[in-house]
Write an enzyme that holds these catalytic residues in place. Structure first.
Site, mmCIF file in Angstrom:
data_model
loop_
_atom_site.group_PDB
_atom_site.id
_atom_site.type_symbol
_atom_site.label_atom_id
_atom_site.label_comp_id
_atom_site.label_asym_id
_atom_site.label_seq_id
_atom_site.Cartn_x
_atom_site.Cartn_y
_atom_site.Cartn_z
ATOM 1 N N GLU A 123 60.109 103.719 39.632
ATOM 2 C CA GLU A 123 59.804 103.812 41.057
ATOM 3 C C GLU A 123 60.999 104.411 41.799
ATOM 4 O O GLU A 123 61.952 103.691 42.134
ATOM 5 C CB GLU A 123 59.531 102.418 41.629
ATOM 6 C CG GLU A 123 58.362 101.706 40.991
ATOM 7 C CD GLU A 123 57.800 100.638 41.928
ATOM 8 O OE1 GLU A 123 56.631 100.754 42.288
ATOM 9 O OE2 GLU A 123 58.544 99.723 42.311
ATOM 10 N N GLU B 76 63.284 96.472 46.031
ATOM 11 C CA GLU B 76 63.484 95.623 47.221
ATOM 12 C C GLU B 76 64.279 94.368 46.856
ATOM 13 O O GLU B 76 65.069 93.873 47.657
ATOM 14 C CB GLU B 76 62.129 95.290 47.855
ATOM 15 C CG GLU B 76 61.557 96.512 48.570
ATOM 16 C CD GLU B 76 60.044 96.598 48.602
ATOM 17 O OE1 GLU B 76 59.368 95.581 48.390
ATOM 18 O OE2 GLU B 76 59.533 97.724 48.835
ATOM 19 N N LYS C 6 53.547 92.656 47.721
ATOM 20 C CA LYS C 6 54.779 92.335 48.467
ATOM 21 C C LYS C 6 54.520 91.132 49.376
ATOM 22 O O LYS C 6 53.777 90.240 48.978
ATOM 23 C CB LYS C 6 55.271 93.567 49.229
ATOM 24 C CG LYS C 6 55.370 94.798 48.310
ATOM 25 C CD LYS C 6 56.045 95.978 48.945
ATOM 26 C CE LYS C 6 56.047 97.138 47.949
ATOM 27 N NZ LYS C 6 56.814 98.289 48.414
ATOM 28 N N GLY D 197 56.952 103.320 49.804
ATOM 29 C CA GLY D 197 56.583 102.995 51.178
ATOM 30 C C GLY D 197 56.843 104.113 52.168
ATOM 31 O O GLY D 197 56.765 103.909 53.383
ATOM 32 N N ASN E 295 51.072 95.731 43.828
ATOM 33 C CA ASN E 295 52.168 94.884 44.300
ATOM 34 C C ASN E 295 51.945 94.628 45.788
ATOM 35 O O ASN E 295 52.176 95.517 46.609
ATOM 36 C CB ASN E 295 53.503 95.612 44.055
ATOM 37 C CG ASN E 295 54.677 94.875 44.662
ATOM 38 O OD1 ASN E 295 54.563 93.728 45.070
ATOM 39 N ND2 ASN E 295 55.820 95.552 44.740
ATOM 40 N N HIS F 204 62.402 94.772 41.095
ATOM 41 C CA HIS F 204 61.886 95.716 42.087
ATOM 42 C C HIS F 204 63.040 96.150 42.996
ATOM 43 O O HIS F 204 63.941 95.365 43.298
ATOM 44 C CB HIS F 204 60.777 95.050 42.913
ATOM 45 C CG HIS F 204 60.055 96.046 43.776
ATOM 46 N ND1 HIS F 204 60.575 96.474 44.979
ATOM 47 C CD2 HIS F 204 58.889 96.697 43.605
ATOM 48 C CE1 HIS F 204 59.733 97.366 45.504
ATOM 49 N NE2 HIS F 204 58.706 97.514 44.691
HETATM 50 P P1 PGA Z 1 54.253 101.861 47.715
HETATM 51 O O1 PGA Z 1 55.072 100.708 46.953
HETATM 52 O O2 PGA Z 1 53.078 102.212 46.848
HETATM 53 O O3 PGA Z 1 53.846 101.255 49.035
HETATM 54 O O4 PGA Z 1 55.180 103.024 47.873
HETATM 55 C C1 PGA Z 1 55.231 100.733 45.558
HETATM 56 C C2 PGA Z 1 56.096 99.570 45.149
HETATM 57 O O5 PGA Z 1 57.049 99.245 45.865
HETATM 58 O O6 PGA Z 1 55.859 98.956 44.086
#
Ligand code: PGA
Length: 248
Positions: free
Chosen positions: A162, A92, A12, A168, A10, A90
């Site tokens: 997740e 976010e 982003k 992150g 992903n 997601h």
């Molecule tokens: P990350 O993100 O691996 O940077 O923690 C995962 C995601 O948000 O899908």
């Protein structure tokens, strides 16, 4: 039972044409026998990928079909352009863009109606975890989708667990913590339909990196990963793909 293993990157709001070219170059020379590798770049770049070993998807899709919805992409447009997968829900999108369970269920319904595979993201905050409400929370996220599309609709999704506190942050859930929730998801879905539960791929996401990948993927209910930050680093992403491939 053997389920489809998936490593999905992903990106982003990251990446550029040069990174796409790097991935095309590398993955044109690499195949993984046991893992399906997917990239979810910003939508503008999807058609710049030209590697048959990669499945390319988008990070979000509209619950609307067409009309005056500036900035949106419809599932029919994805089909039109040969895109087969989309992330939906997601954290976010849920937290920053206020996407509700209802909206997310409507998006899943749109996608599966035209054979687009949703990668449905679910997961709890640290607050929910500390309050001891993980299972209840995860169940309600699943229920809101099942209410709209049924268990047969959910069967057409890939699920990505997740935990928000791991996204992150560099804090990967321990393999045991992740497995525990994956097991819960499979058991809960199994209480509705055992065959669906056994065949659904459930990915773990949240700071998956080259160091943590192997021990996560060895867990019996973890069928791969949704990888954010580490999917922008070609070598590290490759290492993660190899780790999943080894688990067969
Ligand atoms: P990350 O993100 O691996 O940077 O923690 C995962 C995601 O948000 O899908």
């Amino acid at each position: 039972m053997s389920r489809v293993k998936i490593i999905a990157g992903n990106w982003k709001l990251n990446g550029n044409k040069a990174l796409v070219d790097e991935f095309n170059h590398t993955f044109n020379q690499t195949t993984f026998e046991h893992v399906s590798v997917m990239i979810f770049p910003p939508a503008l770049y999807v058609n710049e990928f030209n590697c048959e070993h990669l499945t390319i998807g988008v990070q979000n899709v509209s619950e609307q079909t067409s009309g005056a919805f500036t900035g949106e992409l419809s599932v029919d447009m994805l089909n039109d352009m040969g895109i087969t997968h989309t992330l939906i829900g997601h954290s976010e999108r849920r937290d920053i863009y206020n996407e509700t369970n209802e909206l997310i269920a409507a998006k899943v319904a749109q996608a599966i109606a035209v054979n687009i595979t949703p990668v449905l993201c679910i997961g709890e905050s640290l607050e929910t975890r500390n309050a001891g409400n993980v299972y209840q929370f995860i169940q309600s996220q699943l229920d809101s989708v099942i209410e709209v599309v049924g268990i047969t609709g959910l069967a057409k999704c890939v699920i990505a667990y997740e935990p928000i506190w791991a996204i992150g942050t560099g804090v990967t859930a321990s393999p045991e913590q992740a497995q525990e929730v994956h097991r819960f998801i499979r058991d809960y879905l199994g209480s509705i339909d055992e065959v669906v539960a056994e065949s659904l791929s459930i990915l773990y996401g949240g700071s998956v990196n080259a160091k943590t990948a192997s021990e996560l993927f060895v867990q019996p209910d973890i069928d791969g990963g949704l990888v954010g930050g580490a999917s922008l680093k070609k070598e590290e992403f490759l290492t993660i793909c190899h780790a999943a491939n080894q688990r067969g």
